[in-house]
Enzyme design. Structure first.
Site, PDB file in Angstrom:
ATOM      1  N   CYS A  14       0.839  -1.202   0.000  1.00 20.61           N
ATOM      2  CA  CYS A  14       0.000   0.000   0.000  1.00 20.61           C
ATOM      3  C   CYS A  14       0.880   1.261   0.000  1.00 20.61           C
ATOM      4  CB  CYS A  14      -0.998  -0.043   1.150  1.00 20.61           C
ATOM      5  SG  CYS A  14      -2.369   1.122   0.952  1.00 20.61           S
TER       6      CYS A  14
ATOM      7  N   HIS B  35      -3.438  -5.463   0.386  1.00 23.61           N
ATOM      8  CA  HIS B  35      -2.952  -5.943   1.683  1.00 23.61           C
ATOM      9  C   HIS B  35      -2.965  -7.472   1.727  1.00 23.61           C
ATOM     10  CE1 HIS B  35      -2.600  -2.148   3.916  1.00 23.61           C
ATOM     11  NE2 HIS B  35      -3.502  -1.730   3.048  1.00 23.61           N
TER      12      HIS B  35
ATOM     13  N   GLU C  66      -1.765  -9.325   3.944  1.00 23.67           N
ATOM     14  CA  GLU C  66      -1.804  -9.802   5.328  1.00 23.67           C
ATOM     15  C   GLU C  66      -3.214  -9.981   5.886  1.00 23.67           C
ATOM     16  OE1 GLU C  66      -1.741  -5.287   5.629  1.00 23.67           O
ATOM     17  OE2 GLU C  66      -0.897  -6.800   4.291  1.00 23.67           O
TER      18      GLU C  66
END
EC number: 6.3.5.2
Length: 189
Positions: A79, A166, A168
């Protein structure tokens, strides 16, 4: 794969600790490091790779541009990390049309090291309040979506990668695979 040392650079984003936990849960030695840590102190820790977390704004990126320019280790920007890599090498960032987090369908243009096994399409969770709007000269364009032309990119010569999304978060399909691909790059570097 052996246990690698991965430093997560804290750019004050809401998912920094989640990146750290994901990397730890994938059996890597990991530590969150302030983005104001001098380059020499980062190098003293002998990392195998560096992840630049997301964050609220370019005004709070600390020494990250210096890290990208001078640390010879694989780097993954997520990001804001993706955006600051672009700006460091002469690319452009700007406001996107889609602020807030949303599920995005990404088209993988090139299954490079980092996106190996993720194509031809993958579903990700991303914010596009800001995004890369022009690739740095020579960079490889790895992925796009209907809301953002440059979802992922790679430096032409160095193992430096950026993704707008993202990996994660649980909402991102194949997020762990992306991290494992990055760890493989780190192991082979």
């Amino acid at each position: 794969m052996r246990e690698l040392k991965i430093l997560v650079i804290n750019n004050y984003g809401q998912f920094c600790h989640l990146i750290h936990r994901t990397v730890r849960d994938l059996d890597m030695d990991t530590k969150i490091v302030s983005n104001t840590t001098p380059v020499e102190e980062i190098l003293e820790q002998e990392p195998d790779g560096i992840i630049l977390s997301g964050g609220p704004s370019m005004e709070r990126i600390g020494l990250c541009q210096e890290y990208v320019e001078s640390i010879d280790r694989p780097i993954l920007g997520i990001c804001l990390g993706h955006q600051l890599i672009a700006r460091t090498f002469g690319g452009q960032t700007g406001s996107g049309d889609l602020g807030g987090y949303a599920e995005i369908d990404v088209e993988v243009l090139e299954e490079d090291d980092i996106l190996k096994g993720l194509g031809p399409r993958t579903s990700v969770w991303a914010s596009h309040a800001d995004e890369v709007i022009a690739l740095p000269e020579g960079f490889l364009h790895l992925a796009r979506s209907d809301v953002c032309e440059i979802e992922a990119m790679r430096h032409p010569d160095r193992p430096i990668y950026g993704v707008q999304w993202h990996p994660e978060v649980a909402h991102t399909a194949q997020g762990e695979e992306l991290f494992m691909n990055f760890f493989e790059v780190c192991e082979n570097y």
